[in-house]
Every structure is written in structure tokens, then in C-alpha cells.
Design a protein around this motif. Sequence first.
Motif, PDB file in Angstrom:
ATOM      1  N   MET A  68       0.762  -1.069   0.038  1.00 12.92           N
ATOM      2  CA  MET A  68      -0.054  -0.177   0.128  1.00 12.92           C
ATOM      3  C   MET A  68       0.882   1.235   0.067  1.00 12.92           C
ATOM      4  SD  MET A  68      -1.052   0.570   4.104  1.00 12.92           S
ATOM      5  CE  MET A  68      -1.003   2.290   3.650  1.00 12.92           C
ATOM      6  N   ALA A  69       0.199   2.371  -0.406  1.00 16.35           N
ATOM      7  CA  ALA A  69       0.818   3.771  -0.155  1.00 16.35           C
ATOM      8  C   ALA A  69       0.199   4.647   0.310  1.00 16.35           C
ATOM      9  CB  ALA A  69       1.068   4.252  -1.777  1.00 16.35           C
ATOM     10  N   ASP A  70       0.980   5.520   1.193  1.00 15.25           N
ATOM     11  CA  ASP A  70       0.404   6.670   1.870  1.00 15.25           C
ATOM     12  C   ASP A  70       0.907   7.834   1.301  1.00 15.25           C
ATOM     13  OD1 ASP A  70      -0.386   8.742   3.382  1.00 15.25           O
ATOM     14  OD2 ASP A  70      -0.163   7.701   5.560  1.00 15.25           O
ATOM     15  N   TRP A  71       0.512   8.365   0.154  1.00 20.05           N
ATOM     16  CA  TRP A  71       0.862   9.471  -0.677  1.00 20.05           C
ATOM     17  C   TRP A  71       1.398  10.702   0.250  1.00 20.05           C
ATOM     18  CZ3 TRP A  71       2.927   6.755  -4.139  1.00 20.05           C
ATOM     19  CH2 TRP A  71       2.120   5.698  -4.749  1.00 20.05           C
ATOM     20  N   ALA A  72       0.277  11.157   1.232  1.00 20.92           N
ATOM     21  CA  ALA A  72       0.626  12.317   2.008  1.00 20.92           C
ATOM     22  C   ALA A  72       1.661  11.998   2.915  1.00 20.92           C
ATOM     23  CB  ALA A  72      -0.753  12.705   2.796  1.00 20.92           C
ATOM     24  N   ALA A  73       2.036  11.018   3.503  1.00 15.91           N
ATOM     25  CA  ALA A  73       3.132  10.752   4.294  1.00 15.91           C
ATOM     26  C   ALA A  73       4.168  10.223   3.664  1.00 15.91           C
ATOM     27  CB  ALA A  73       2.784   9.516   5.241  1.00 15.91           C
ATOM     28  N   SER A  74       4.282  10.318   2.173  1.00 16.73           N
ATOM     29  CA  SER A  74       5.379   9.558   1.213  1.00 16.73           C
ATOM     30  C   SER A  74       5.986   8.184   1.727  1.00 16.73           C
ATOM     31  CB  SER A  74       6.429  10.645   1.260  1.00 16.73           C
ATOM     32  OG  SER A  74       5.878  11.860   0.497  1.00 16.73           O
ATOM     33  N   MET A  75       5.095   7.289   2.042  1.00 25.59           N
ATOM     34  CA  MET A  75       5.545   6.113   2.533  1.00 25.59           C
ATOM     35  C   MET A  75       4.651   5.011   1.787  1.00 25.59           C
ATOM     36  SD  MET A  75       7.551   7.003   4.983  1.00 25.59           S
ATOM     37  CE  MET A  75       7.958   5.240   5.930  1.00 25.59           C
ATOM     38  N   VAL A  76       5.522   3.883   1.394  1.00 25.89           N
ATOM     39  CA  VAL A  76       4.827   2.686   0.817  1.00 25.89           C
ATOM     40  C   VAL A  76       5.291   1.554   1.956  1.00 25.89           C
ATOM     41  CG1 VAL A  76       5.410   0.898  -0.934  1.00 25.89           C
ATOM     42  CG2 VAL A  76       5.615   3.466  -1.583  1.00 25.89           C
ATOM     43  N   GLY A  77       3.903   0.747   2.107  1.00 30.28           N
ATOM     44  CA  GLY A  77       4.000  -0.159   3.144  1.00 30.28           C
ATOM     45  C   GLY A  77       3.861  -1.730   2.539  1.00 30.28           C
ATOM     46  N   PHE A  78       4.868  -2.510   2.918  1.00 34.11           N
ATOM     47  CA  PHE A  78       4.953  -4.015   2.337  1.00 34.11           C
ATOM     48  C   PHE A  78       4.598  -4.801   3.425  1.00 34.11           C
ATOM     49  CE2 PHE A  78       7.924  -1.403  -0.365  1.00 34.11           C
ATOM     50  CZ  PHE A  78       7.891  -2.107  -1.320  1.00 34.11           C
ATOM     51  N   PHE A  79       3.484  -5.658   3.153  1.00 34.86           N
ATOM     52  CA  PHE A  79       2.912  -6.549   4.195  1.00 34.86           C
ATOM     53  C   PHE A  79       3.543  -7.616   4.165  1.00 34.86           C
ATOM     54  CE2 PHE A  79      -0.243  -3.491   3.765  1.00 34.86           C
ATOM     55  CZ  PHE A  79      -1.223  -3.734   4.573  1.00 34.86           C
ATOM     56  N   LEU A  80       4.232  -8.373   5.539  1.00 36.41           N
ATOM     57  CA  LEU A  80       5.074  -9.506   5.527  1.00 36.41           C
ATOM     58  C   LEU A  80       4.224 -10.203   6.489  1.00 36.41           C
ATOM     59  CD1 LEU A  80       8.714  -7.975   5.811  1.00 36.41           C
ATOM     60  CD2 LEU A  80       7.469  -9.021   3.917  1.00 36.41           C
ATOM     61  N   PRO A  81       4.538 -11.674   6.431  1.00 36.76           N
ATOM     62  CA  PRO A  81       3.996 -12.567   7.739  1.00 36.76           C
ATOM     63  C   PRO A  81       4.176 -11.825   8.992  1.00 36.76           C
ATOM     64  CG  PRO A  81       5.099 -13.800   5.832  1.00 36.76           C
ATOM     65  CD  PRO A  81       5.347 -12.492   5.381  1.00 36.76           C
ATOM     66  N   SER A  82       3.521 -11.936  10.010  1.00 37.55           N
ATOM     67  CA  SER A  82       3.570 -11.776  11.237  1.00 37.55           C
ATOM     68  C   SER A  82       4.640 -12.515  11.906  1.00 37.55           C
ATOM     69  CB  SER A  82       2.190 -11.855  12.114  1.00 37.55           C
ATOM     70  OG  SER A  82       1.886 -13.156  12.230  1.00 37.55           O
ATOM     71  N   GLY A  83       5.433 -11.577  12.848  1.00 44.01           N
ATOM     72  CA  GLY A  83       6.526 -12.191  13.363  1.00 44.01           C
ATOM     73  C   GLY A  83       7.884 -12.437  12.474  1.00 44.01           C
ATOM     74  N   SER A  84       7.802 -11.586  11.149  1.00 41.26           N
ATOM     75  CA  SER A  84       8.872 -11.742  10.548  1.00 41.26           C
ATOM     76  C   SER A  84      10.075 -10.798  10.961  1.00 41.26           C
ATOM     77  CB  SER A  84       8.429 -11.196   9.118  1.00 41.26           C
ATOM     78  OG  SER A  84       7.567 -12.465   8.614  1.00 41.26           O
ATOM     79  N   ARG A  85      10.130  -9.871  11.822  1.00 41.70           N
ATOM     80  CA  ARG A  85      11.089  -8.800  12.267  1.00 41.70           C
ATOM     81  C   ARG A  85      12.533  -9.498  11.997  1.00 41.70           C
ATOM     82  NH1 ARG A  85      11.712  -3.621  14.957  1.00 41.70           N
ATOM     83  NH2 ARG A  85       9.566  -3.580  15.298  1.00 41.70           N
ATOM     84  N   GLU A  86      12.814 -10.588  12.875  1.00 40.53           N
ATOM     85  CA  GLU A  86      14.088 -11.009  13.086  1.00 40.53           C
ATOM     86  C   GLU A  86      14.434 -11.292  11.585  1.00 40.53           C
ATOM     87  OE1 GLU A  86      16.190 -14.579  15.555  1.00 40.53           O
ATOM     88  OE2 GLU A  86      14.551 -13.461  16.448  1.00 40.53           O
ATOM     89  N   SER A  87      13.712 -12.281  11.067  1.00 43.50           N
ATOM     90  CA  SER A  87      14.166 -12.670   9.882  1.00 43.50           C
ATOM     91  C   SER A  87      14.703 -11.523   8.820  1.00 43.50           C
ATOM     92  CB  SER A  87      13.258 -13.671   8.992  1.00 43.50           C
ATOM     93  OG  SER A  87      13.023 -14.739   9.854  1.00 43.50           O
ATOM     94  N   PHE A  88      13.618 -10.452   8.719  1.00 44.84           N
ATOM     95  CA  PHE A  88      13.917  -9.495   7.756  1.00 44.84           C
ATOM     96  C   PHE A  88      15.091  -8.555   8.220  1.00 44.84           C
ATOM     97  CE2 PHE A  88      13.159  -4.852   6.635  1.00 44.84           C
ATOM     98  CZ  PHE A  88      12.900  -5.301   5.211  1.00 44.84           C
ATOM     99  N   THR A  89      15.187  -8.284   9.366  1.00 44.42           N
ATOM    100  CA  THR A  89      16.620  -7.716   9.805  1.00 44.42           C
ATOM    101  C   THR A  89      17.772  -8.345   9.519  1.00 44.42           C
ATOM    102  OG1 THR A  89      15.123  -6.703  11.658  1.00 44.42           O
ATOM    103  CG2 THR A  89      17.505  -6.479  11.766  1.00 44.42           C
ATOM    104  N   HIS A  90      18.034  -9.751   9.856  1.00 41.82           N
ATOM    105  CA  HIS A  90      18.824 -10.462   9.528  1.00 41.82           C
ATOM    106  C   HIS A  90      19.218 -10.519   7.898  1.00 41.82           C
ATOM    107  CE1 HIS A  90      21.752 -13.964   9.792  1.00 41.82           C
ATOM    108  NE2 HIS A  90      21.009 -14.534   8.944  1.00 41.82           N
TER     109      HIS A  90
END
Length: 178
Positions: A68-90
Motif C-alpha cells: 500500500m501507499a500513503d501518498w501524503a506521508a510519502s511512504m510505501v508499506g509492504f505486508f509481511l507475515p507476522s513475526g518476520s522482524r528478526e528474519s527481515f532484519t537478518h
Amino acid sequence: MMTRRGVQWLSAAADNPEECRERWAADPRSPYALPTGRLFDVVAIEKRLGVETFDQLVRHGMPLGPVMADWAASMVGFFLPSGSRESFTHMLKNEAAGSLEYRYLDKGSVVVVPGPMPLGGERFAWLHAPVRRPEVTLGRTAAVAAMLVAASVVVSRADRYGQGYTGGGSESEAPHAC
């Protein structure tokens, strides 16, 4: 446009899923605040880098969940499976030479998502709407991490284009690859 199965999946993340579905039935353009960390996490990236990351994922046929995009905040959001923070960061640490700017939204955060049928020109938009419950795979997380790194290189090179050439000439005199 989001499908009925996409609406069912996304609204299930709401504190009150029935209220969310009723709101969208009354106004399918209406954005809705959903908690992250239940059914999905979101990686939020600055618009220019986020759009390039999205383009790289699509162009290379990589696994892709909702985006999704929030054009006013100039951000794009990518939906990942919940609990993916550690894998993504690694994965980012393994791919990137330096640090990349992003926000990781998981348990305790909220994201405002577009309605199922936003119109062009609205603040919130789907770049890739959910059509069903996305598969929970490590591949999607890896793809977003890898293409974020690749996109950051493209954007960085574009920002530096024409710099470093000497001789007082114009950019048109810079060497070109064949």
C-alpha cells in the motif's frame, strides 16, 4: 482492487472485524486503522525507495504480498507475515553494505490501510491489493529485503548521476555504457 477474500482476510486483523467489513460495505473507499502483528507486519519505506522496491519485485517476478501507499506521508508499506522482524532484519544485514531507513510495524503498532476500492488521487492506495490470505513464506520476506537493497543502490546511483565527471563538460559528455 481488493477481492471479497482479500476483504475477509484483511478485516480479520481488526479489533472488530464485523465493524470493519460494515464500514467498507458502506464506503469501499474508506481507509481503516488496523493493528499490525496479528495477521501481518508492515515494512514502511520512504516513497521513492518504496516505489522502486515494488517495481523491482514486480519486474523480477518475486513473491509479493499486499503493498500500500500513503501518498501524503510519502511512504510505501509492504505486508509481511507476522513475526518476520528478526528474519527481515537478518536478511537486510546480510545483503546491505550500510544501513537502510525503514520502519518495521509489528505487535503494538497500527497501520491505516486503504479501503477495498480507493479512487485515484486519494491519500491511501493499494499498489498490490490483497486478493486472498497471502501465503506465509520466508520467500516473501527475503524478496522484500533483497529488492529493498537493490532498489537503494538504484536510487543512490540515480542521485549521484553526473557527479564526479571532470573536464568542465556537461553530463552529456559523461562516458556511456554500450
